[in-house]
Every structure is written in structure tokens, then in C-alpha cells.
Design a protein around this motif. Structure first.
Motif, PDB file in Angstrom:
ATOM      1  N   ALA A 108       0.815  -1.215   0.000  1.00  0.00           N
ATOM      2  CA  ALA A 108       0.000   0.000   0.000  1.00  0.00           C
ATOM      3  C   ALA A 108       0.849   1.265   0.000  1.00  0.00           C
ATOM      4  N   HIS A 109       1.964   1.276   0.765  1.00  0.00           N
ATOM      5  CA  HIS A 109       2.718   2.521   0.937  1.00  0.00           C
ATOM      6  C   HIS A 109       4.221   2.386   0.728  1.00  0.00           C
ATOM      7  N   ALA A 110       4.736   1.174   0.660  1.00  0.00           N
ATOM      8  CA  ALA A 110       6.184   0.939   0.491  1.00  0.00           C
ATOM      9  C   ALA A 110       7.000   1.653   1.558  1.00  0.00           C
ATOM     10  N   ALA A 111       6.497   1.631   2.787  1.00  0.00           N
ATOM     11  CA  ALA A 111       7.212   2.285   3.890  1.00  0.00           C
ATOM     12  C   ALA A 111       8.461   1.489   4.251  1.00  0.00           C
ATOM     13  N   ALA A 112       9.536   2.190   4.599  1.00  0.00           N
ATOM     14  CA  ALA A 112      10.811   1.536   4.871  1.00  0.00           C
ATOM     15  C   ALA A 112      10.748   0.633   6.091  1.00  0.00           C
ATOM     16  N   ASP A 113      10.047   1.068   7.148  1.00  0.00           N
ATOM     17  CA  ASP A 113      10.015   0.253   8.366  1.00  0.00           C
ATOM     18  C   ASP A 113       9.244  -1.051   8.136  1.00  0.00           C
ATOM     19  N   VAL A 114       8.149  -0.967   7.383  1.00  0.00           N
ATOM     20  CA  VAL A 114       7.388  -2.174   7.074  1.00  0.00           C
ATOM     21  C   VAL A 114       8.197  -3.081   6.151  1.00  0.00           C
ATOM     22  N   ARG A 115       8.864  -2.488   5.182  1.00  0.00           N
ATOM     23  CA  ARG A 115       9.731  -3.252   4.267  1.00  0.00           C
ATOM     24  C   ARG A 115      10.768  -4.050   5.046  1.00  0.00           C
ATOM     25  N   ASP A 116      11.442  -3.395   5.976  1.00  0.00           N
ATOM     26  CA  ASP A 116      12.515  -4.061   6.720  1.00  0.00           C
ATOM     27  C   ASP A 116      11.975  -5.150   7.630  1.00  0.00           C
ATOM     28  N   GLU A 117      10.820  -4.894   8.261  1.00  0.00           N
ATOM     29  CA  GLU A 117      10.221  -5.919   9.117  1.00  0.00           C
ATOM     30  C   GLU A 117       9.791  -7.117   8.280  1.00  0.00           C
ATOM     31  N   LEU A 118       9.205  -6.849   7.118  1.00  0.00           N
ATOM     32  CA  LEU A 118       8.793  -7.937   6.235  1.00  0.00           C
ATOM     33  C   LEU A 118       9.993  -8.776   5.814  1.00  0.00           C
ATOM     34  N   ALA A 119      11.075  -8.143   5.436  1.00  0.00           N
ATOM     35  CA  ALA A 119      12.266  -8.884   5.026  1.00  0.00           C
ATOM     36  C   ALA A 119      12.806  -9.733   6.174  1.00  0.00           C
ATOM     37  N   ASP A 120      12.788  -9.182   7.386  1.00  0.00           N
ATOM     38  CA  ASP A 120      13.276  -9.927   8.546  1.00  0.00           C
ATOM     39  C   ASP A 120      12.407 -11.158   8.828  1.00  0.00           C
ATOM     40  N   VAL A 121      11.083 -10.979   8.769  1.00  0.00           N
ATOM     41  CA  VAL A 121      10.183 -12.102   9.030  1.00  0.00           C
ATOM     42  C   VAL A 121      10.322 -13.157   7.938  1.00  0.00           C
TER      43      VAL A 121
END
Length: 219
Positions: A108-121
Motif C-alpha cells: 500500500a505505501h512501500a514504507a521503509a520500516d514495514v519493508r525491513d520488518e517484512l524482510a526480517d520475518v
């Protein structure tokens, strides 16, 4: 204990496992490389991830419903192994639920914090998946060959094929599997497809898959 008169060949499941391993291994780096705010790129990667995660959900649900009960009924001395498979599924289900939520938010927003959390999970899920599939292939599938009937195994494979879309995306799914296939596996896999599907693959599949693959893995 119930035994079978014919041994099943689990090659197709091992082939599909290689696809899941590959995608979960490469996706964290692809996600981390997406610039903040690049919603177009996040949509491309996120849509692919949603398809892969959905296919893994489906794969595990099929085993939960059609394989584990059969195995528990027939390999009482190795019930601990089946229960370990179930526990690993539960752990992965929790990670996949988080991945589903984070993927939707990131697309939805390509936010950096969500991106990094997604990559970690995703990286955590990749490690858990490697452990689970390794255990399954080394310890469980040899028992499957001895204790599951061909009809039961075919029912599981048919359930797995239900995850393949009935549109152009089906050619992408087929291509993703064939990328991991040996020449012998490729021949056997294509032989299982209906004639029209084989024709579509031969005419259009390699080009459609290459375009999809390259759009995801570029950069």
C-alpha cells in the motif's frame, strides 16, 4: 499397521519444495532493495510474495488434512515425527500470517520500516522452512513411500495442483517449478499436465515466465 502393495514416488513434492526454498531465500534481499515509497516495485514484489505464501499455505493445509492423519494411523512408532511436522507447520503458519499482514501494508505505501520488518520475518520463515522441509524429506517421505497408497498420494498431489491458477498466471507457476526441475523431472511434470496446458506452455510459457521472473529479480 496398514501397508501398501505399491510404493509411491515422492519426487513431485521434493521438486515443489525446491521452489519454496528458492523463493523464500531470495525474496528478503529483493524486498530490502526496494526504495522507500516505490509502490510500483513494492506491488510487483508483493504480489509475487502473496502468490508464493498463498501456495505454501495451500501446500501445508493439504498435508494437514490428507497426509498427517494417514501417517498417524500407520506409523505409530514414529508418531513423534508426525507431531514434529505438525508443530513446524504451526510455527510457519504464524510467520505466514505476519507475512500476509506486512505484505499488504507494504504494497500500500512501500514504507521503509514495514519493508525491513517484512524482510526480517521472511528470513525467519526461510530458515524455519529449510528446517521443516529437510526433516520432511529425510525422515518422513521414506515412510510415506512405504505406508501411503498411490491413490492417497495422488489425492494429495491433486489438492496441491488446485493452487495453480486457471489463467495466464498458471504458466508462471509452471515455469517456477520447471526452473528447479532436472530433465527427467521436467519430462514427468509436463506429462502430467492436460494436453492443452502442455501446448500453451510450449507456445507461450517460457517467454511469459521469463518476463515475470526478470521483472521480480531485476535490480
Amino acid at each position: 499397521m496398514t501397508t501398501t502393495t505399491a510404493r509411491v514416488d515422492t519426487w513431485e513434492m521434493v521438486l515443489v519444495h525446491r521452489v519454496f526454498r528458492r523463493e523464500f531465500r531470495i525474496l528478503p534481499a529483493l524486498i530490502r532493495a526496494v526504495p522507500p515509497g516505490d509502490t510500483a516495485r513494492a506491488e510487483t514484489i508483493g504480489s509475487h510474495l502473496a502468490n508464493v505464501a498463498g501456495a505454501l499455505h495451500h501446500h501445508h493445509e493439504a498435508e494437514d488434512e490428507l497426509l498427517w492423519p494417514v501417517m498417524l494411523d500407520r506409523v505409530g512408532l514414529r508418531a513423534d515425527l508426525v507431531h514434529r511436522m505438525e508443530a513446524q507447520h504451526e510455527r510457519l503458519a504464524g510467520l505466514l500470517t505476519r507475512i500476509d499482514d506486512l505484505t499488504a501494508r507494504w504494497r500500500a505505501h512501500a514504507a521503509a520500516d514495514v519493508r525491513d520488518e517484512l524482510a526480517d520475518v521472511l528470513a525467519q520463515a526461510s530458515g524455519a522452512l529449510d528446517e521443516h522441509l529437510g526433516d520432511e524429506e529425510r525422515e518422513l517421505l521414506p515412510l510415506v513411500s512405504e505406508h501411503v497408497t498411490p491413490a492417497e498420494w495422488n489425492a494429495l498431489n491433486e489438492r496441491g495442483r488446485e493452487a495453480i491458477p486457471k489463467n495466464k498466471l498458471a504458466l508462471v507457476f509452471v515455469g517456477a517449478i520447471l526452473e528447479e526441475a532436472s530433465p527427467r523431472e521436467r519430462k514427468m511434470f509436463l506429462a502430467q499436465l492436460p494436453g492443452p496446458a502442455r501446448l500453451l506452455w510450449r507456445l507461450f510459457g517460457p517467454r511469459i515466465y521469463a518476463k515475470s521472473r526478470d521483472s521480480i529479480r531485476r535490480g
